[in-house]
Design an enzyme around this catalytic site. Structure first.
Site, PDB file in Angstrom:
ATOM      1  N   SER A 280      -0.224 -60.459 129.952  1.00 52.35           N
ATOM      2  CA  SER A 280       0.385 -59.422 130.771  1.00 52.35           C
ATOM      3  C   SER A 280       0.011 -59.539 132.239  1.00 52.35           C
ATOM      4  O   SER A 280       0.826 -59.215 133.118  1.00 52.35           O
ATOM      5  CB  SER A 280       0.022 -58.037 130.232  1.00 52.35           C
ATOM      6  OG  SER A 280      -1.376 -57.908 130.090  1.00 52.35           O
ATOM      7  N   HIS A 334      -3.308 -55.976 134.724  1.00 56.93           N
ATOM      8  CA  HIS A 334      -1.942 -55.783 135.215  1.00 56.93           C
ATOM      9  C   HIS A 334      -1.916 -55.692 136.735  1.00 56.93           C
ATOM     10  O   HIS A 334      -1.104 -56.348 137.401  1.00 56.93           O
ATOM     11  CB  HIS A 334      -1.342 -54.502 134.622  1.00 56.93           C
ATOM     12  CG  HIS A 334      -1.189 -54.539 133.137  1.00 56.93           C
ATOM     13  ND1 HIS A 334      -0.799 -53.435 132.400  1.00 56.93           N
ATOM     14  CD2 HIS A 334      -1.371 -55.538 132.231  1.00 56.93           C
ATOM     15  CE1 HIS A 334      -0.740 -53.756 131.117  1.00 56.93           C
ATOM     16  NE2 HIS A 334      -1.090 -55.025 130.993  1.00 56.93           N
TER      17      HIS A 334
END
Length: 408
Positions: A280, A334
């Site tokens: 991610s 992230h």
């Protein structure tokens, strides 16, 4: 009575006047270019060449290159190919603008005529880097022909394949990353090898502290379950081909790994978990690259890619909110990957960029008062290298301060 389509020769600049040094007002320069083009269309190559010459040396690099290209065409039509080649070379050495690719393409064609296939290939590659997307198929076809003539059948096949695909780069690196990641994920589930892959590839604080720095990159290959794997791979499937088409396979891999390392470093410093897994951080980095590159460099995009870029901001916002709301999601990775991607989107210029940001360009004004941007003296390639180097330095800094941040 005079024909209005034919210019009045009485006010046309003489060759001596056309060659006189000195800056021109942009409006006058544009008018001379238009007049020279009209003369060229009528076959008066001598007078057209003199008129183009008058604009050479303009303070506006776009007008300067346009004049060089026009003069080169006139010299070529007058059987003065050495003079035309010198004009094309001068145009390739000028500050880059929207017409630079034409100079490289013409220079490549002249190299073909003299039998210098190696020089022609180099020039066509330079043209391809700068050309608008609708020109890439033709240039790829010519590169394929040159490779075939040189005996490099594999390269010829690649170029001809891109030519048939409209000049677009095929997302082979994206498919390779997807294949490897999915294969590892499925083997973890079907063959019950999750523990083995985690031991080798997962990001762990203790592993990084002991010098296992490959974990900053390898973490993208392992996931915590089928839903985690499916979500990240679907996101990569959506964004990867667009970013790879803009930057090419090699630069796409650099971007992916740099964003992965940045996300891993943020997780290493700020996450409370000792073990982190997932792609991610790298995927968020790709979102950041496209978000910034589309707004700053304005590359040529397909309709599907344009639709995706319009949704990126919302996708990023929604996923960050979910990350802060749901326990167990590593939002530090992230954010780290996203920030690295935004930075790389600013400093790395994609293929087919229509304009550059003011940070990398200098502005000029044409005769109508419209701003024209041209590349600054800073090399676009150098800017990209410095951008990646800055991410590397941030990663190193994070590895150094991480233990201090935890109070270890």
């Amino acid at each position: 009575m005079t024909d209005p389509a034919v210019p009045d020769r009485s006010d046309a600049p003489s060759l001596a006047e056309a060659g006189r040094a000195g800056p021109l007002d942009p409006a006058i320069a544009i008018g001379l270019l238009q007049r020279a083009q009209t003369l060229a269309e009528q076959g008066d190559w001598q007078l057209a060449g003199g008129t183009f010459s008058r604009v050479i040396g303009s303070n506006d690099p776009n007008l300067h290159i346009a004049a060089l290209l026009g003069l080169a065409e006139c010299r070529y039509r007058l059987d003065d190919e050495p003079g035309a080649v010198q004009c094309w070379i001068s145009a390739t050495q000028a500050p880059e603008g929207p017409l630079s690719w034409r100079a490289w393409k013409q220079l490549a064609a002249s190299r073909v005529r003299t039998g210098d296939l190696t020089g022609a290939s180099r020039a066509y590659r330079e043209a391809e880097r700068r050309a608008p997307s609708n020109e890439n198929a033709e240039i790829a076809s010519r590169l394929g022909w040159l490779a075939k003539e040189s005996g490099d059948t594999r390269a010829a096949g690649r170029h001809f394949s891109r030519s048939r695909a409209g000049g677009r780069i095929q997302p082979t690196m994206t498919w390779a990353i997807l294949a490897v990641t999915v294969a590892i994920g499925l083997s973890s589930l079907v063959l019950d090898q999750e523990r083995i892959w985690f031991d080798w590839l997962a990001l762990t604080k203790t592993g990084v502290q002991s010098g296992e720095y490959w974990r900053l990159f390898s973490v993208v290959l392992v996931h915590a379950g089928i839903l985690h794997l499916a979500f990240n791979m679907y996101a990569l499937y959506l964004i990867g081909p667009t970013v790879e088409a803009l930057y090419g396979s090699a630069r796409f891999l650099v971007i992916y790994l740099a964003c992965a390392a940045a996300g891993s470093t943020a997780s290493y410093v700020f996450s409370n978990a000792n073990v982190s897994v997932g792609a991610s951080g790298a995927v968020f980095g790709l979102f950041g690259v496209l978000l910034v590159a589309d707004r700053v460099h304005k590359p040529a995009l397909t309709r599907q890619a344009r639709g995706l870029t319009m949704q990126i901001g919302v996708l990023i916002g929604v996923n960050l909110v979910i990350g802060f709301s749901v326990a167990g999601i590593d939002n530090a990775a992230h954010i780290g990957g996203l920030l690295a991607g935004c930075w790389l989107g600013l400093t790395m210029v994609p293929r087919g960029a229509a304009t550059l940001s003011a940070f990398w360009t200098t502005a000029a004004v044409d005769g109508a008062g419209t701003a024209i941007r041209s590349r600054s003296p800073v090399s676009v390639r150098t800017a990209g290298i410095l951008g990646v180097a800055a991410v590397a330095l941030a990663v190193i800094a994070g590895l150094l301060v991480g233990p201090l941040y935890w109070g270890l």
